[in-house]
Design a protein around this motif. Structure first.
Motif, mmCIF file in Angstrom:
data_model
loop_
_atom_site.group_PDB
_atom_site.id
_atom_site.type_symbol
_atom_site.label_atom_id
_atom_site.label_comp_id
_atom_site.label_asym_id
_atom_site.label_seq_id
_atom_site.Cartn_x
_atom_site.Cartn_y
_atom_site.Cartn_z
ATOM 1 N N VAL A 46 0.848 -1.196 0.000
ATOM 2 C CA VAL A 46 0.000 0.000 0.000
ATOM 3 C C VAL A 46 0.882 1.243 0.000
ATOM 4 O O VAL A 46 0.667 2.185 -0.774
ATOM 5 C CB VAL A 46 -0.936 0.007 1.229
ATOM 6 C CG1 VAL A 46 -1.584 1.369 1.397
ATOM 7 C CG2 VAL A 46 -2.003 -1.069 1.080
ATOM 8 N N SER A 47 1.914 1.217 0.844
ATOM 9 C CA SER A 47 2.808 2.369 0.914
ATOM 10 C C SER A 47 3.537 2.578 -0.412
ATOM 11 O O SER A 47 3.663 3.697 -0.901
ATOM 12 C CB SER A 47 3.790 2.154 2.060
ATOM 13 O OG SER A 47 5.045 2.660 1.733
ATOM 14 N N SER A 59 1.061 3.928 -3.038
ATOM 15 C CA SER A 59 0.684 5.328 -2.815
ATOM 16 C C SER A 59 1.836 6.263 -3.158
ATOM 17 O O SER A 59 1.645 7.308 -3.750
ATOM 18 C CB SER A 59 0.209 5.539 -1.379
ATOM 19 O OG SER A 59 1.256 5.227 -0.491
ATOM 20 N N ARG A 60 3.067 5.854 -2.814
ATOM 21 C CA ARG A 60 4.192 6.699 -3.171
ATOM 22 C C ARG A 60 4.497 6.602 -4.658
ATOM 23 O O ARG A 60 4.831 7.581 -5.303
ATOM 24 C CB ARG A 60 5.431 6.306 -2.372
ATOM 25 C CG ARG A 60 5.397 6.832 -0.957
ATOM 26 C CD ARG A 60 6.597 6.321 -0.202
ATOM 27 N NE ARG A 60 6.603 4.856 -0.169
ATOM 28 C CZ ARG A 60 7.671 4.132 0.143
ATOM 29 N NH1 ARG A 60 8.804 4.711 0.411
ATOM 30 N NH2 ARG A 60 7.597 2.818 0.181
ATOM 31 N N SER A 87 2.556 8.867 -6.887
ATOM 32 C CA SER A 87 2.906 10.280 -6.813
ATOM 33 C C SER A 87 4.303 10.529 -7.367
ATOM 34 O O SER A 87 4.640 11.631 -7.720
ATOM 35 C CB SER A 87 2.804 10.771 -5.374
ATOM 36 O OG SER A 87 3.790 10.130 -4.604
ATOM 37 N N THR A 147 4.180 -0.784 -11.209
ATOM 38 C CA THR A 147 2.995 -0.388 -10.462
ATOM 39 C C THR A 147 1.905 -1.431 -10.628
ATOM 40 O O THR A 147 1.234 -1.804 -9.688
ATOM 41 C CB THR A 147 2.473 0.980 -10.962
ATOM 42 O OG1 THR A 147 3.588 1.827 -11.153
ATOM 43 C CG2 THR A 147 1.522 1.589 -9.971
ATOM 44 N N TRP A 155 -0.028 -3.686 -7.690
ATOM 45 C CA TRP A 155 -1.482 -3.815 -7.526
ATOM 46 C C TRP A 155 -1.908 -5.276 -7.510
ATOM 47 O O TRP A 155 -2.708 -5.692 -6.673
ATOM 48 C CB TRP A 155 -2.216 -3.097 -8.669
ATOM 49 C CG TRP A 155 -2.470 -1.651 -8.370
ATOM 50 C CD1 TRP A 155 -1.863 -0.572 -8.955
ATOM 51 C CD2 TRP A 155 -3.404 -1.116 -7.415
ATOM 52 N NE1 TRP A 155 -2.356 0.587 -8.415
ATOM 53 C CE2 TRP A 155 -3.291 0.288 -7.474
ATOM 54 C CE3 TRP A 155 -4.304 -1.702 -6.519
ATOM 55 C CZ2 TRP A 155 -4.066 1.130 -6.675
ATOM 56 C CZ3 TRP A 155 -5.067 -0.864 -5.719
ATOM 57 C CH2 TRP A 155 -4.946 0.531 -5.800
#
Lengths: 147, 170
Positions: free
Chosen positions: A94-95, A98-99, A102, A115, A119
């Motif tokens: 998750v971390s 999320s990073r 961005s 990515t 997922w």
């Protein structure tokens, strides 16, 4: 509900699914700890001095707990570790996702791919959680060598 | 349960150390890994080797940018370049280098003499495109290449603006 959770066959299915997954996942890491260490480094969540020890020990813990589930050896301890590891992977993924979103990094050789696979791993991790919960709750000790 | 968990962990440690001692792919028990940049000194990736171009940190990158002489080169793919790069950079996407004579390609794309200061970057710690591109340029005779491995992320983290072009589709 209790009868379902304690069902020997259901318990066996959960043991096989989690056990095989963890044994399978441990193989490439045991064979190539250097690559695994680099993967850990990419997450930037583990202090640098601990990365290599983690890369060496964690795959063996995965392997032992996978075997423990399937054969029913040290069953409770194996379930506990597998629970801890699933949670650690969940938090890390998750971390990272999320990073990663961005950061928009074209890197990792293939950014979109990296990515995407994070997922997929995250979804896979979540799918495994109900089996973990069943094993945490079950009182079935059938087909176990030394629970 | 706790007793079993401890025994499993100890067993894993013993197996890990024993196998690592004889494995052809063994690794040191404590590796040389860089932490995330704190802005003090350059970020150097673990795969850096002897003979690689020098690595610079945010302070040096900022100073060179202010002086305006060095050519900043973004090694990421064009879309990422369009969506946020260090102002004034040119894009040499390492993953899309053309086939054929790389030396000629570099000469025409960069358009600077071989000893002109060049600073190569990509998006930061996870990205090794800058390192690969820098090694290639060095191999083709560019003598004044530096790698800003903290990249666009460190640049933005320390309050510097990123440049976005209309081609960005995000």
């Amino acid at each position: 509900m209790r009868a379902v959770i304690d069902n020997d066959w259901l318990t066996m299915v959960s043991r096989l699914i989690l056990g095989i997954t963890f044994i399978y996942a441990s193989f490439y890491k045991i064979i190539d700890p250097g690559s695994f260490a680099k993967s850990i480094w990419y997450y930037h969540m583990v202090p640098g001095s601990l990365i290599n020890m983690m890369a060496l020990v964690m795959p063996w813990l995965e392997f032992l707990c996978g075997v423990g589930l399937i054969l029913g050896i040290y069953f409770r301890g194996s379930v506990a570790w597998i629970g801890v590891m699933l949670m650690v992977f969940l938090i890390a993924l998750v971390s990272a996702i999320s990073r990663g979103l961005s950061i928009d990094c074209g890197c990792f050789k293939a950014a979109a791919d990296a990515t995407g696979s994070a997922w997929r791993s995250l979804i896979f991790d979540i799918v495994l959680i109900p089996f973990l919960v069943q094993l945490l709750l079950t009182r079935s000790r059938r087909w176990m060598i030394r629970p | 349960m706790v007793r079993q968990a401890i025994i499993l962990l100890l067993l894993a440690v013993v197996l890990a150390l024993a196998v690592n001692a004889v494995s052809p792919n063994s690794i040191p028990y404590v590796g040389k890994w860089r932490e995330l940049s704190s802005g003090e000194g350059p970020v150097i990736p673990p795969e850096a080797e002897e003979g690689d171009p020098p690595f610079i940190g945010i302070e040096v990158a900022r100073m060179e940018h202010d002086q305006g002489e060095a050519l900043f080169v973004d090694a990421r793919e064009p879309m990422e370049f369009a969506c946020g790069t260090i102002p004034g950079s040119i894009n040499v996407p390492f993953d899309y280098l053309p086939p054929g004579d790389l030396g000629q390609y570099f000469d025409s794309t960069l358009g600077v003499p071989k000893d002109h200061p060049i600073i190569i970057f990509c998006s930061g710690e996870e990205c090794d495109l800058s390192l690969h591109l820098a090694r290639n340029m060095q191999a083709f005779g560019y003598t004044n290449v530096e790698i800003f491995f903290g990249g666009s992320r460190e640049w933005a983290e320390f309050g510097e603006p990123l440049e976005r072009s209309p081609e960005c589709e995000q």
